[in-house]
Design a protein around this motif. Structure first.
Motif, PDB file in Angstrom:
ATOM      1  N   VAL A  26       0.465   2.458  -9.970  1.00  0.00           N
ATOM      2  CA  VAL A  26       0.988   3.264  -8.856  1.00  0.00           C
ATOM      3  C   VAL A  26       1.799   2.370  -7.933  1.00  0.00           C
ATOM      4  O   VAL A  26       1.454   1.201  -7.729  1.00  0.00           O
ATOM      5  CB  VAL A  26      -0.150   3.875  -7.998  1.00  0.00           C
ATOM      6  N   PHE A  82       2.023   6.819 -15.890  1.00  0.00           N
ATOM      7  CA  PHE A  82       1.812   5.367 -15.942  1.00  0.00           C
ATOM      8  C   PHE A  82       0.380   5.037 -15.521  1.00  0.00           C
ATOM      9  O   PHE A  82      -0.245   5.806 -14.798  1.00  0.00           O
ATOM     10  CB  PHE A  82       2.749   4.650 -14.954  1.00  0.00           C
ATOM     11  N   THR A 134       7.632  -2.272  -1.710  1.00  0.00           N
ATOM     12  CA  THR A 134       6.736  -1.416  -2.497  1.00  0.00           C
ATOM     13  C   THR A 134       6.151  -2.230  -3.628  1.00  0.00           C
ATOM     14  O   THR A 134       6.890  -2.886  -4.365  1.00  0.00           O
ATOM     15  CB  THR A 134       7.534  -0.217  -3.055  1.00  0.00           C
ATOM     16  N   VAL A 188      14.560   4.994   4.635  1.00  0.00           N
ATOM     17  CA  VAL A 188      15.252   6.283   4.536  1.00  0.00           C
ATOM     18  C   VAL A 188      14.206   7.358   4.812  1.00  0.00           C
ATOM     19  O   VAL A 188      13.019   7.046   4.897  1.00  0.00           O
ATOM     20  CB  VAL A 188      15.875   6.496   3.122  1.00  0.00           C
ATOM     21  N   MET A 193      15.414   3.939 -12.253  1.00  0.00           N
ATOM     22  CA  MET A 193      16.618   3.149 -12.390  1.00  0.00           C
ATOM     23  C   MET A 193      17.550   3.672 -13.481  1.00  0.00           C
ATOM     24  O   MET A 193      18.701   3.285 -13.543  1.00  0.00           O
ATOM     25  CB  MET A 193      16.268   1.681 -12.664  1.00  0.00           C
ATOM     26  N   ILE A 230       3.834  -2.418  -7.146  1.00  0.00           N
ATOM     27  CA  ILE A 230       3.257  -1.661  -8.264  1.00  0.00           C
ATOM     28  C   ILE A 230       1.940  -2.339  -8.625  1.00  0.00           C
ATOM     29  O   ILE A 230       1.907  -3.545  -8.881  1.00  0.00           O
ATOM     30  CB  ILE A 230       4.190  -1.699  -9.509  1.00  0.00           C
ATOM     31  N   ARG A 251      13.474  -2.991  -8.311  1.00  0.00           N
ATOM     32  CA  ARG A 251      14.588  -2.428  -7.529  1.00  0.00           C
ATOM     33  C   ARG A 251      14.836  -3.354  -6.350  1.00  0.00           C
ATOM     34  O   ARG A 251      13.922  -3.614  -5.572  1.00  0.00           O
ATOM     35  CB  ARG A 251      14.233  -1.021  -7.028  1.00  0.00           C
ATOM     36  N   PRO A 292       8.073   8.382 -11.346  1.00  0.00           N
ATOM     37  CA  PRO A 292       6.902   8.357 -10.455  1.00  0.00           C
ATOM     38  C   PRO A 292       7.254   8.180  -8.978  1.00  0.00           C
ATOM     39  O   PRO A 292       8.351   7.741  -8.637  1.00  0.00           O
ATOM     40  CB  PRO A 292       6.118   7.156 -10.965  1.00  0.00           C
ATOM     41  N   LEU A 293       6.279   8.522  -8.114  1.00  0.00           N
ATOM     42  CA  LEU A 293       6.502   8.486  -6.665  1.00  0.00           C
ATOM     43  C   LEU A 293       5.832   7.261  -6.030  1.00  0.00           C
ATOM     44  O   LEU A 293       4.898   6.703  -6.582  1.00  0.00           O
ATOM     45  CB  LEU A 293       5.909   9.735  -6.020  1.00  0.00           C
ATOM     46  N   ILE A 294       6.298   6.921  -4.836  1.00  0.00           N
ATOM     47  CA  ILE A 294       5.659   5.854  -4.057  1.00  0.00           C
ATOM     48  C   ILE A 294       4.597   6.497  -3.163  1.00  0.00           C
ATOM     49  O   ILE A 294       4.849   7.517  -2.515  1.00  0.00           O
ATOM     50  CB  ILE A 294       6.703   5.123  -3.179  1.00  0.00           C
ATOM     51  N   ARG A 337       3.224   1.538  -0.615  1.00  0.00           N
ATOM     52  CA  ARG A 337       3.799   0.768   0.485  1.00  0.00           C
ATOM     53  C   ARG A 337       3.301   1.289   1.826  1.00  0.00           C
ATOM     54  O   ARG A 337       2.942   2.460   1.948  1.00  0.00           O
ATOM     55  CB  ARG A 337       5.326   0.728   0.406  1.00  0.00           C
ATOM     56  N   GLY A 385      11.616  10.232   3.856  1.00  0.00           N
ATOM     57  CA  GLY A 385      10.828  10.534   2.664  1.00  0.00           C
ATOM     58  C   GLY A 385      10.406  11.993   2.665  1.00  0.00           C
ATOM     59  O   GLY A 385      10.404  12.655   3.716  1.00  0.00           O
TER      60      GLY A 385
HETATM   61  O1  TXA Z   1      12.218   3.075   0.908  1.00  0.00           O
HETATM   62  C1  TXA Z   1      11.719   3.741   0.018  1.00  0.00           C
HETATM   63  O2  TXA Z   1      11.181   3.211  -0.991  1.00  0.00           O
HETATM   64  C2  TXA Z   1      11.734   5.269   0.151  1.00  0.00           C
HETATM   65  C3  TXA Z   1      10.887   5.657   1.358  1.00  0.00           C
HETATM   66  C4  TXA Z   1      10.760   7.149   1.521  1.00  0.00           C
HETATM   67  O3  TXA Z   1       9.623   5.035   1.272  1.00  0.00           O
HETATM   68  N1  TXA Z   1      11.272   5.890  -1.043  1.00  0.00           N
HETATM   69  C5  TXA Z   1      11.964   5.884  -2.204  1.00  0.00           C
HETATM   70  O4  TXA Z   1      11.323   6.565  -3.236  1.00  0.00           O
HETATM   71  O5  TXA Z   1      13.038   5.371  -2.328  1.00  0.00           O
HETATM   72  P1  TXA Z   1      12.055   6.972  -4.588  1.00  0.00           P
HETATM   73  O6  TXA Z   1      11.105   7.896  -5.277  1.00  0.00           O
HETATM   74  O7  TXA Z   1      13.387   7.491  -4.288  1.00  0.00           O
HETATM   75  O8  TXA Z   1      12.094   5.652  -5.415  1.00  0.00           O
HETATM   76  C6  TXA Z   1      10.924   5.096  -5.968  1.00  0.00           C
HETATM   77  C7  TXA Z   1      11.267   4.133  -7.079  1.00  0.00           C
HETATM   78  C8  TXA Z   1      11.818   4.837  -8.294  1.00  0.00           C
HETATM   79  O9  TXA Z   1      12.863   4.047  -8.847  1.00  0.00           O
HETATM   80  C9  TXA Z   1      10.613   4.897  -9.243  1.00  0.00           C
HETATM   81  O10 TXA Z   1      10.979   4.968 -10.601  1.00  0.00           O
HETATM   82  C10 TXA Z   1       9.886   3.604  -8.896  1.00  0.00           C
HETATM   83  O11 TXA Z   1      10.047   3.466  -7.505  1.00  0.00           O
HETATM   84  N2  TXA Z   1       8.444   3.669  -9.216  1.00  0.00           N
HETATM   85  C11 TXA Z   1       7.491   4.434  -8.624  1.00  0.00           C
HETATM   86  N3  TXA Z   1       6.301   4.265  -9.212  1.00  0.00           N
HETATM   87  C12 TXA Z   1       6.468   3.366 -10.208  1.00  0.00           C
HETATM   88  C13 TXA Z   1       5.615   2.776 -11.190  1.00  0.00           C
HETATM   89  N4  TXA Z   1       4.320   3.079 -11.273  1.00  0.00           N
HETATM   90  N5  TXA Z   1       6.154   1.877 -12.045  1.00  0.00           N
HETATM   91  C14 TXA Z   1       7.471   1.559 -11.962  1.00  0.00           C
HETATM   92  N6  TXA Z   1       8.333   2.080 -11.055  1.00  0.00           N
HETATM   93  C15 TXA Z   1       7.853   2.972 -10.201  1.00  0.00           C
END
Ligand code: TXA
Ligand code: MG
Length: 345
Positions: free
Chosen positions: A124, A121, A104, A41, A233, A106, A201, A68-70, A127, A43
């Protein structure tokens, strides 16, 4: 927040249009936020080392600060600047098999990554996206790019640059348009900081594919879980304005239920949209129908789902009936997103 002019770049050819990507990269290095295409999708990216820039992402999306962000990287060296691999054999195997791609991981966080990215957290999410524009943007920026999906929090993720502009025009510095994305739903998120790894996820890389590389994994994507490990989630997601109803069963049962619901809502003077498979789409008349193709191969449904939900909102229907796809392969992730979209507001 004040309105900012959102720049727009249309990319036809990564090499030929490199100067446009360089312009966007410069904005990222200067603390701006830019939406860009990935294979899953669109970003919304910022320099992952710049906490002020990262905060702008949260503001623009109206995203809760505890989610948190990816971090997106274009090389293994860059990945090593944000996470500690600690001889993590499972993670290495997954990276080798699926990167660049929609998986992705962690992993343990390095201190250079600000708390704003990881929401406090000690891990991180990282991806390497499989998209030439995304990779070029990260390379040109020379920094890892923290990026959630480029939608307003709670809305369906954007699969075109137009979706991004619908949600975020005036609150981001720019958007790079490279047309429709290939996959259409988000990456699979797997926690490899624990042993055995846990899928947090479901997404574009299937559970079966992951099992093929590291053996059995569990998954934990229950939104009702009291303390979800992946904060994202617990929020209502992927939801259009209209009420979404998932219709499950075999083809005939789905058809008769949909016909019944159409009549019921018509009697209530409500308008209906249907996201339907090939088998049944032709039976529905007097309603807006978007046909997602085969139920037993959900690739096309994955690609079309978010666009269809947004389209039905544009038309202004009151109710969206969604015919279930078969829950295997990418169909598992499609059904997960439909269920989340249909949760009560
Ligand atoms: O396909 C994708 O993953 C897209 C594109 C842009 O790369 N990005 C995406 O990001 O869907 P976002 O922020 O919508 O979803 C990231 C998910 C969230 O559910 C978030 O809680 C989880 O990843 N997440 C991020 N960092 C985490 C961490 N340190 N521990 C657990 N979950 C984490
Ligand atoms: Mg998102």
């Amino acid at each position: 927040m004040c309105w900012i002019d959102t720049l727009y770049w249309k990319i036809e050819d990564v090499e030929k249009d490199e100067s446009m990507i360089a312009e966007a990269a410069k904005i990222i290095l200067n603390g701006g936020i830019i939406a860009f295409p990935t294979e899953t999708v669109y970003g919304l990216g910022a320099n992952a080392f710049d906490k002020k820039a990262v905060q702008k992402i949260f503001q623009a999306k109206k995203r809760p600060a505890d989610n948190p962000l990816i971090v997106h990287v274009s090389s293994i060296d860059m990945m090593n600047s944000v996470v500690d691999m600690n001889d993590n054999n499972m993670a290495s195997r997954l990276i080798e098999r699926f990167w660049p791609g929609p998986l992705t991981l962690i992993l343990a966080k390095k201190s250079a990554v600000p708390e704003e990215v990881s929401a406090g957290f000690n891990t991180v999410a990282v991806r390497m996206p499989d998209h030439p524009v995304a990779l070029k943007l990260i390379e040109k920026s020379s920094v890892p790019i923290a990026a959630p999906s480029a939608n307003l929090s709670g809305k369906p993720s954007p699969t075109t640059a137009q979706h991004v502009l619908e949600d975020l025009r005036g609150s981001i510095n720019g958007v790079i348009d490279a047309g429709e994305v290939e996959v259409g739903i988000e990456s699979t998120v797997i926690d490899t900081s624990v042993s055995p790894p846990v899928i947090l996820r479901v997404g574009a890389v299937t559970v079966e594919e992951i099992r093929g590389v590291i053996g059995d994994v569990t998954y934990e994507f229950d939104t009702a879980a009291a303390a979800p490990k992946s904060p994202g989630m617990k929020y209502r997601h992927y939801a259009p304005k209209a009420k979404v109803i998932l219709i499950e069963g075999d083809v005939e049962k789905i058809r008769s239920r949909v016909l019944c619901e159409i009549k019921r809502y018509k009697d209530q003077k409500k308008t209906v949209g249907i996201f339907a498979g090939d088998d049944n789409a032709r039976y529905y008349s007097g309603v807006s129908v978007i046909n997602y193709g085969k139920r037993d191969d959900a690739k096309k449904a994955a690609n079309m789902l978010y666009g269809a939900l947004r389209r039905f909102d544009e038309i202004g229907v009151d109710v969206i009936l969604v015919e279930a796809v078969e829950e295997s392969g990418i169909g598992i992730a499609v059904m997960d997103r439909i269920r989340k979209a249909s949760e009560k507001k």
